[in-house]
Scaffold this active site. Sequence first.
Site, PDB file in Angstrom:
ATOM      1  N   CYS A 110       1.091  -1.042  -0.345  1.00 25.64           N
ATOM      2  CA  CYS A 110      -0.141   0.088  -0.009  1.00 25.64           C
ATOM      3  C   CYS A 110       0.997   1.128  -0.137  1.00 25.64           C
ATOM      4  O   CYS A 110       1.394   1.371   0.956  1.00 25.64           O
ATOM      5  CB  CYS A 110      -1.229   0.194   1.206  1.00 25.64           C
ATOM      6  N   HIS A 139      -5.503  -5.867   4.522  1.00 19.73           N
ATOM      7  CA  HIS A 139      -4.127  -5.304   3.965  1.00 19.73           C
ATOM      8  C   HIS A 139      -3.838  -4.770   5.686  1.00 19.73           C
ATOM      9  O   HIS A 139      -4.143  -4.782   6.853  1.00 19.73           O
ATOM     10  CB  HIS A 139      -5.248  -4.003   3.870  1.00 19.73           C
TER      11      HIS A 139
HETATM   12 ZN    ZN Z   1      -1.643   1.394   4.126  1.00 18.05          ZN
END
Ligand code: ZN
Length: 179
Positions: free
Chosen positions: A64, A133
């Site tokens: 990310c 995530h």
């Molecule tokens: Zn993140």
Amino acid sequence: MLRELGEDPMREGLLDTPKRVEKAYRFLTSGYQANIDQVLNNALFTVDYSEMVIVKDIDFYSLCEHHLLPFFGKCHVAYIPSTKVIGLSKIPRVVDVFARRLQVQERLTTQIATTLNEVLQPRGVAVVMEAVHLCMLMRGVEKQNSKAVTSAMLGAFRDRPETRAEFMELIKSRGGLMP
Ligand SMILES: [Zn+2]
């Protein structure tokens, strides 16, 4: 970075860490160097086949771009050829080219779909990605086990609800989408 965290960079276990981290990040972001035409070279075939082609449960790992922490999960790809098909093993390669960059899941999903759309010029392309995530899980921001699901539907998958439904049904069977 080690010093900032309160560590001693000269500690035995950390001596080679900067080198290792650099190597790891170079690999994890090697998608920037990849050339999509090279990845797909000579893997396009002209065929008389116009049914849905699905490659599902493609494992992917990405980072990310907000936290440089991993997000990873499964990618499901489908397309309906018009004149060209692509070698099936190339589809996971396309996923990797875009996953191995700093990403947000939404953009990653769209990039895979638009790339296949440009290369194959099919009747439609569908990409669904489901991922966890670590920036959510490790920081306790969200409930554990929560998954983010994103999709990009082009052509027939966008225009025809029954085509989209058929795809969703096919990726659900046997360990596809979450229960
Ligand atoms: Zn993140």
